[in-house]
Design a protein around this motif. Structure first.
Motif, PDB file in Angstrom:
ATOM      1  N   ASP A  13      32.638  52.539 -52.628  1.00 28.73           N
ATOM      2  CA  ASP A  13      33.119  52.719 -51.186  1.00 28.73           C
ATOM      3  C   ASP A  13      32.374  51.905 -50.353  1.00 28.73           C
ATOM      4  O   ASP A  13      31.131  51.539 -50.427  1.00 28.73           O
ATOM      5  CB  ASP A  13      33.046  54.077 -50.953  1.00 28.73           C
ATOM      6  CG  ASP A  13      34.229  54.842 -50.862  1.00 28.73           C
ATOM      7  OD1 ASP A  13      35.332  54.396 -51.767  1.00 28.73           O
ATOM      8  OD2 ASP A  13      34.619  56.044 -50.363  1.00 28.73           O
ATOM      9  N   HIS A  27      33.848  52.016 -46.295  1.00 25.96           N
ATOM     10  CA  HIS A  27      34.577  52.198 -45.303  1.00 25.96           C
ATOM     11  C   HIS A  27      33.290  52.053 -44.125  1.00 25.96           C
ATOM     12  O   HIS A  27      32.511  53.072 -43.730  1.00 25.96           O
ATOM     13  CB  HIS A  27      34.981  53.502 -45.067  1.00 25.96           C
ATOM     14  CG  HIS A  27      35.879  53.908 -46.508  1.00 25.96           C
ATOM     15  ND1 HIS A  27      37.059  52.776 -46.647  1.00 25.96           N
ATOM     16  CD2 HIS A  27      35.745  54.393 -47.437  1.00 25.96           C
ATOM     17  CE1 HIS A  27      37.564  53.365 -47.880  1.00 25.96           C
ATOM     18  NE2 HIS A  27      36.852  54.286 -48.429  1.00 25.96           N
ATOM     19  N   THR A  28      33.494  51.087 -43.297  1.00 25.74           N
ATOM     20  CA  THR A  28      32.502  50.758 -42.290  1.00 25.74           C
ATOM     21  C   THR A  28      33.136  50.376 -41.032  1.00 25.74           C
ATOM     22  O   THR A  28      33.659  49.443 -40.540  1.00 25.74           O
ATOM     23  CB  THR A  28      31.650  49.462 -42.857  1.00 25.74           C
ATOM     24  OG1 THR A  28      31.117  49.654 -44.229  1.00 25.74           O
ATOM     25  CG2 THR A  28      30.274  49.388 -41.947  1.00 25.74           C
ATOM     26  N   PHE A  76      34.826  45.944 -52.361  1.00 25.25           N
ATOM     27  CA  PHE A  76      36.023  45.735 -51.146  1.00 25.25           C
ATOM     28  C   PHE A  76      36.365  44.765 -50.661  1.00 25.25           C
ATOM     29  O   PHE A  76      35.818  43.894 -50.363  1.00 25.25           O
ATOM     30  CB  PHE A  76      35.391  46.698 -49.980  1.00 25.25           C
ATOM     31  CG  PHE A  76      35.463  48.448 -50.313  1.00 25.25           C
ATOM     32  CD1 PHE A  76      36.005  48.853 -49.124  1.00 25.25           C
ATOM     33  CD2 PHE A  76      35.341  49.064 -51.446  1.00 25.25           C
ATOM     34  CE1 PHE A  76      36.353  50.348 -49.097  1.00 25.25           C
ATOM     35  CE2 PHE A  76      35.589  50.319 -51.504  1.00 25.25           C
ATOM     36  CZ  PHE A  76      36.334  50.856 -50.597  1.00 25.25           C
ATOM     37  N   CYS A 123      38.877  48.034 -46.013  1.00 22.19           N
ATOM     38  CA  CYS A 123      38.446  49.609 -46.035  1.00 22.19           C
ATOM     39  C   CYS A 123      39.258  50.389 -45.134  1.00 22.19           C
ATOM     40  O   CYS A 123      40.339  49.810 -44.659  1.00 22.19           O
ATOM     41  CB  CYS A 123      36.915  49.783 -45.302  1.00 22.19           C
ATOM     42  SG  CYS A 123      36.969  49.288 -43.412  1.00 22.19           S
ATOM     43  N   HIS A 124      39.340  51.802 -45.163  1.00 21.86           N
ATOM     44  CA  HIS A 124      39.897  52.498 -44.205  1.00 21.86           C
ATOM     45  C   HIS A 124      39.922  52.094 -42.866  1.00 21.86           C
ATOM     46  O   HIS A 124      40.957  52.279 -42.086  1.00 21.86           O
ATOM     47  CB  HIS A 124      39.561  53.949 -44.450  1.00 21.86           C
ATOM     48  CG  HIS A 124      39.771  54.621 -45.781  1.00 21.86           C
ATOM     49  ND1 HIS A 124      40.830  53.833 -46.706  1.00 21.86           N
ATOM     50  CD2 HIS A 124      39.346  55.770 -46.234  1.00 21.86           C
ATOM     51  CE1 HIS A 124      40.531  54.704 -47.803  1.00 21.86           C
ATOM     52  NE2 HIS A 124      39.635  55.677 -47.520  1.00 21.86           N
ATOM     53  N   TYR A 135      36.320  42.035 -45.625  1.00 18.62           N
ATOM     54  CA  TYR A 135      34.826  41.745 -46.091  1.00 18.62           C
ATOM     55  C   TYR A 135      34.699  40.532 -46.634  1.00 18.62           C
ATOM     56  O   TYR A 135      33.875  40.259 -47.416  1.00 18.62           O
ATOM     57  CB  TYR A 135      34.189  43.008 -46.758  1.00 18.62           C
ATOM     58  CG  TYR A 135      34.214  44.114 -45.991  1.00 18.62           C
ATOM     59  CD1 TYR A 135      33.258  44.520 -45.003  1.00 18.62           C
ATOM     60  CD2 TYR A 135      35.234  45.193 -46.192  1.00 18.62           C
ATOM     61  CE1 TYR A 135      33.263  45.668 -44.394  1.00 18.62           C
ATOM     62  CE2 TYR A 135      35.297  46.500 -45.228  1.00 18.62           C
ATOM     63  CZ  TYR A 135      34.172  46.597 -44.538  1.00 18.62           C
ATOM     64  OH  TYR A 135      34.135  47.797 -43.662  1.00 18.62           O
ATOM     65  N   SER A 142      42.090  49.345 -49.120  1.00 17.14           N
ATOM     66  CA  SER A 142      42.681  50.515 -48.524  1.00 17.14           C
ATOM     67  C   SER A 142      44.268  50.175 -48.380  1.00 17.14           C
ATOM     68  O   SER A 142      44.524  49.352 -47.530  1.00 17.14           O
ATOM     69  CB  SER A 142      42.087  51.070 -47.392  1.00 17.14           C
ATOM     70  OG  SER A 142      42.539  52.136 -46.877  1.00 17.14           O
ATOM     71  N   GLN A 167      28.708  54.568 -52.083  1.00 18.22           N
ATOM     72  CA  GLN A 167      28.876  53.976 -51.055  1.00 18.22           C
ATOM     73  C   GLN A 167      27.956  53.268 -50.570  1.00 18.22           C
ATOM     74  O   GLN A 167      26.606  53.572 -50.396  1.00 18.22           O
ATOM     75  CB  GLN A 167      29.427  55.193 -49.937  1.00 18.22           C
ATOM     76  CG  GLN A 167      29.795  54.528 -48.904  1.00 18.22           C
ATOM     77  CD  GLN A 167      30.848  55.464 -47.866  1.00 18.22           C
ATOM     78  OE1 GLN A 167      31.430  56.338 -48.339  1.00 18.22           O
ATOM     79  NE2 GLN A 167      31.227  54.903 -46.743  1.00 18.22           N
TER      80      GLN A 167
END
Length: 658
Positions: free
Chosen positions: A9, A11-12, A43, A46-47, A52, A88, A303
Motif C-alpha cells: 500500500d 496511500h499518501t 502503486f 492511491c486512494h 506516483y 485505486s 504499507q
C-alpha cells in the motif's frame, strides 16, 4: 502466479512533503531479498488520487520529484521479482472534491464510504459517471508506459447508487429509480461495463496480462463476477476484522473454480493503514501455511512509508514466513482438493434464481458449517449450485437451502449414484416451503413456535452423557415419515420468555415431553430439525458439534481421512496428479484474544504423535515429511495408509507417493 507476494500500500496525503526522497534501489532490493519476496504489487495511483509517476492521465503527487513507480519496477525486475501495478479504482479523493457529482449517492444524497466532506476519509465513485473514462486512460497509460506484470484495481464491485447519472439513465430506459429491480439490473450492468472496459483496455495492449478487480470478498455463487478476473486474490486479514474462520471458507470455494488464487493477509497487528504495527512472526508463518494447505499462493500486505524507505523489521518478519514457503512450493503447485463433503453455500444458493435471500439467521450458516467441518477434520469443498457433485460422498445443505427445480434435479442424480445428504433447518424443503423434496425420513409440519427448544439424541455423544440439549435457533416441527428412523426426540420449553411467562435468567427449561422427532434418517440421508449451523456460529455449543459429527460420520461410509489431531488443528488433502502423489497438510495454532476483537497467534505449541489414516487403494511407494524429505514409516493394508507423525509444529506436510 508467484507464491511469495507482497501487496505494498502507498496511500499518501498531499500534506506530507518529500515523498519517496529516501527511496534507494539497493535498499529496496535488499528488503525484497530479506523477505524472500518474488512479486510485489506497487502503486500507480492511491486512494488520495495521486500518481506516483509522471502522468498525463493523472497528476503526480505534488511532493514527488521522480518516477517512483518506474524506479521500483526496474529495481525489482533486476533481481527477478515481478511487479503487478495497483490503481485505486473506486476511490480518488483528489477528483472527489473536484467532481462530487460523480460520486455514489444513496437515496438521501449521502456519499458512500465517508458520509460527507466534513469527515476525514474517502468517497466512492460511480462507474456510470464520466469518471470511468478517466480511469480507463490511467490504466492505459500504465500498461503502455511500464513493464507491469499485472493490474490490480481496488474498491470495486456491484454498488447501489442513486446519483443523478444513474437516475437519468434509468429514466431514459422508461423506468423509475423507485423500481428496485430495475435499479439492481442497472447496478449490475454498470459493474460489468466497468470491468469489460478495464479488461479490454489492458488486453488490447498486453493480451493475457493478469487483471484483478478487488471488492474484498469473492461472492460465492457469482461465477460471472469471478471470471471477470484472470485470477483471484482472497483478501482475508485475520486481525483486520476477517478472523481466522474467513479464509478457509473462501478458499475451499475458490479452489473449485479453476482459477489460480492467492490468500492475502497482512503484516499488521490490526489492518490496512496501520504504521508501526507488527504481528508475531509465528502468525505470518501460520497464515502463509494456511494458504498453501488450501491450494493458494500467498500475499502479505504492507504499507510503504511516505519517504519511500522499506522497513527492515517488516521484511525480516515477512521473511520468516516466506523462507518456509520457498522450501514448500514444490509440493504446492498444480494441486486439486480431495474432499468427501460438498458444503453447498447458503450465500451461493441464495443467488440462484428462486433461491430466496439471506436473512439475519441464515447468513451465519456457512460460517458455522465450515467451523464444524474444520474442527471435525473433514475433507470438504464449499460449492455453489453449478458445481459437479460427482466426486463427493455427502452434500451438506445448511439451515436455509430450499430446493429449486434445477437443484432438486441435480441432487436426484447425485442420490441415484449413491450420494447422501445432510440437511438442517429449512433446508430440503420445496421452494414454497411446504414439504420436503428429499426422503430424509421426515414429514414437515411447520415452524416450531418454541425458541429455544431441546434435542434429546437417541445416540451417545463422545464427550457428554445423554441429556436434553438446548438449541437456541429456529426449529421445525416434523413427523416421522413412512420408512424413516428417528435419531432422537424434540422437546419444547414450558413456554417462550415473555412478560408474564419467564423463568430464570435466560430461558425456560424443557418440559421433558416428547414433541416428535428432532432428527431423522431416510434413504436420501439425515435431517436435523434446527438451524444448527447458525447455532454453532453464534454459540459454539459442544453438543451441537457432536450431533452434526455423528450425522456426518453415519453418512460417510468410507471417510478418506481420519486423524487424532486436536480440534484447533486444520487438515487438508491435496492431490498433485502430475507427480502421482497426495500431499497431506496439518496445521496447528491457538489464536488468543487481545484488546477488543483482535485475535493473535504468538506461541506455536508442538504437537505429539499425530495419527493419520487415509483411504487409498493405489500402491504407495513411500511416505515422507516435506520439505524435510524425511522418510516416515507407514502401513498400507485393507485399502488404508496409516502413519504417525512423532513431533511437529505450526505446519507439516506429509507426501504420499503412489
Amino acid at each position: 502466479m508467484r507464491f511469495r507476494q507482497v501487496h505494498l500500500d502507498f496511500h499518501t496525503s498531499e500534506a506530507i512533503k518529500a515523498i519517496g526522497s529516501a527511496f534507494n534501489k539497493g535498499q529496496f532490493q535488499d528488503m525484497l531479498r530479506t523477505g524472500y519476496v518474488d512479486s510485489i504489487t506497487i502503486f500507480s495511483k492511491c486512494h488520495h488520487g495521486w500518481a506516483y509517476h509522471p502522468s498525463e492521465a493523472n497528476e503526480i503527487h505534488p511532493h514527488l520529484a521522480f518516477d517512483l513507480l518506474g524506479a521500483q519496477i526496474d529495481a525489482a525486475h533486476e533481481i527477478g521479482v515481478k511487479t503487478p501495478v495497483y490503481l485505486s479504482a473506486g476511490l480518488d479523493q483528489r477528483l472527489a472534491r473536484k467532481y462530487p457529482e460523480w460520486l455514489i449517492r444513496d437515496q438521501n444524497e449521502k456519499t458512500n464510504w465517508t458520509p460527507n466532506f466534513m469527515t476525514p476519509g474517502y468517497q466512492q465513485f460511480c462507474m456510470n459517471s464520466p469518471y470511468l473514462e478517466i480511469l480507463a486512460l490511467q490504466v492505459h497509460e500504465v500498461v503502455t508506459r511500464y513493464d507491469a506484470d499485472g493490474i490490480f484495481l481496488d474498491i470495486v464491485g456491484v454498488r447501489e447508487c442513486y446519483c443523478q447519472f444513474c437516475v437519468t439513465e434509468i429514466r431514459k430506459r422508461g423506468s423509475d429509480p423507485r423500481n428496485l429491480n430495475d435499479m439492481k439490473a442497472l447496478w449490475e450492468e454498470t459493474y460489468f461495463n466497468y470491468a469489460a472496459r478495464m479488461n479490454n483496455t489492458v488486453h488490447a495492449v498486453k493480451p493475457g496480462l493478469p487483471v484483478f478487480h478487488n471488492s474484498s470478498h469473492v461472492d460465492r455463487g457469482r461465477r460471472d463476477l469471478v471470471h471477470l478476473n484472470t485470477h483471484l486474490e482472497l483478501e482475508s486479514l485475520p486481525t483486520g476484522g476477517w478472523g481466522y474462520d474467513h479464509f478457509p471458507l473462501s478458499a475451499r470455494y475458490a479452489q473449485t473454480l479453476g482459477l489460480d488464487f492467492l490468500g492475502m493477509t497482512g503484516k499488521f497487528h490490526t489492518s490496512w493503514g496501520e504504521f508501526g504495527g507488527y504481528k508475531h512472526p509465528n502468525a505470518l508463518r501460520y497464515e502463509a501455511a494456511l494458504s498453501l494447505a488450501n491450494g493458494a499462493r500467498c500475499s502479505i500486505g504492507d504499507q510503504l512509508h511516505p519517504g519511500g524507505l522499506m522497513d527492515h523489521a517488516t521484511y525480516a518478519l515477512i521473511g520468516a514466513a516466506y523462507k518456509e514457503v520457498a522450501a514448500k512450493e514444490e509440493w504446492c503447485q498444480d494441486t486439486t482438493s480431495v474432499a468427501d463433503i460438498a458444503l453447498l453455500s447458503v450465500e451461493a444458493a441464495s443467488i440462484s434464481p428462486g433461491g430466496g435471500t439471506i436473512d439475519d439467521h441464515s447468513k451465519h450458516a456457512d460460517i458455522g458449517a465450515a467451523r464444524i467441518l474444520l474442527e471435525g477434520h473433514y475433507l470438504f469443498d464449499v460449492i455453489d449450485t453449478q458445481a459437479d457433485l460427482g466426486k463427493y460422498a455427502v452434500v451438506l445443505l445448511p439451515d436455509a437451502i430450499v430446493l429449486t427445480e434445477p437443484l432438486k434435479e441435480k441432487l436426484a442424480a447425485f442420490l441415484t449414484k449413491g450420494g447422501k445428504v445432510l440437511a438442517t433447518g429449512r433446508s430440503g424443503l420445496s421452494a414454497d416451503g411446504t414439504r420436503f423434496e428429499l426422503d430424509l425420513g421426515a414429514e414437515w409440519q411447520g415452524v416450531s413456535s418454541f425458541t429455544p427448544s431441546y434435542f434429546k439424541p437417541g445416540f451417545a455423544l463422545p464427550s457428554l452423557q445423554n441429556a436434553s440439549f438446548v438449541l437456541y435457533t429456529e426449529g421445525q416441527d416434523i413427523a416421522l415419515a413412512q420408512g424413516g428412523a428417528s435419531l432422537g426426540s424434540k422437546e419444547n420449553s414450558y413456554f417462550n420468555r415473555d412478560l408474564f411467562t419467564f423463568c430464570s435468567h435466560q430461558h425456560t427449561p424443557s418440559d421433558m415431553e416428547d414433541a416428535g422427532p428432532g432428527a431423522t434418517e431416510g434413504p436420501d440421508g439425515i435431517y436435523i430439525a434446527w438451524n444448527v449451523f447458525e447455532d454453532y456460529a453464534l454459540k459454539g455449543s459442544l453438543p451441537v458439534k457432536e450431533i452434526v459429527c455423528y450425522a456426518l460420520d453415519s453418512l460417510l461410509a468410507n471417510k478418506q481421512l481420519r486423524t487424532n489431531l486436536p480440534a484447533q488443528g486444520i487438515t487438508t488433502l491435496q492431490a498433485q496428479q502430475s507427480h502421482n502423489r497426495l500431499v497431506h497438510h496439518l496445521l496447528y495454532a491457538s489464536p488468543v484474544r487481545r484488546g477488543q476483537h483482535v485475535e493473535v497467534i504468538e506461541d506455536l505449541s508442538p504437537v505429539l504423535n499425530t495419527e493419520v489414516f487415509i483411504a487409498l487403494s493405489e500402491p504407495v511407494r513411500e511416505v515422507y515429511l516435506a520439505p524435510q524429505n524425511t522418510p516416515l514409516p507407514f502401513k498400507q493394508e485393507n485399502g488404508t495408509v496409516s502413519y504417525t507423525i512423532p513431533l511437529w509444529s505450526c505446519h507439516q506436510m506429509v507426501v504420499i507417493q503412489h
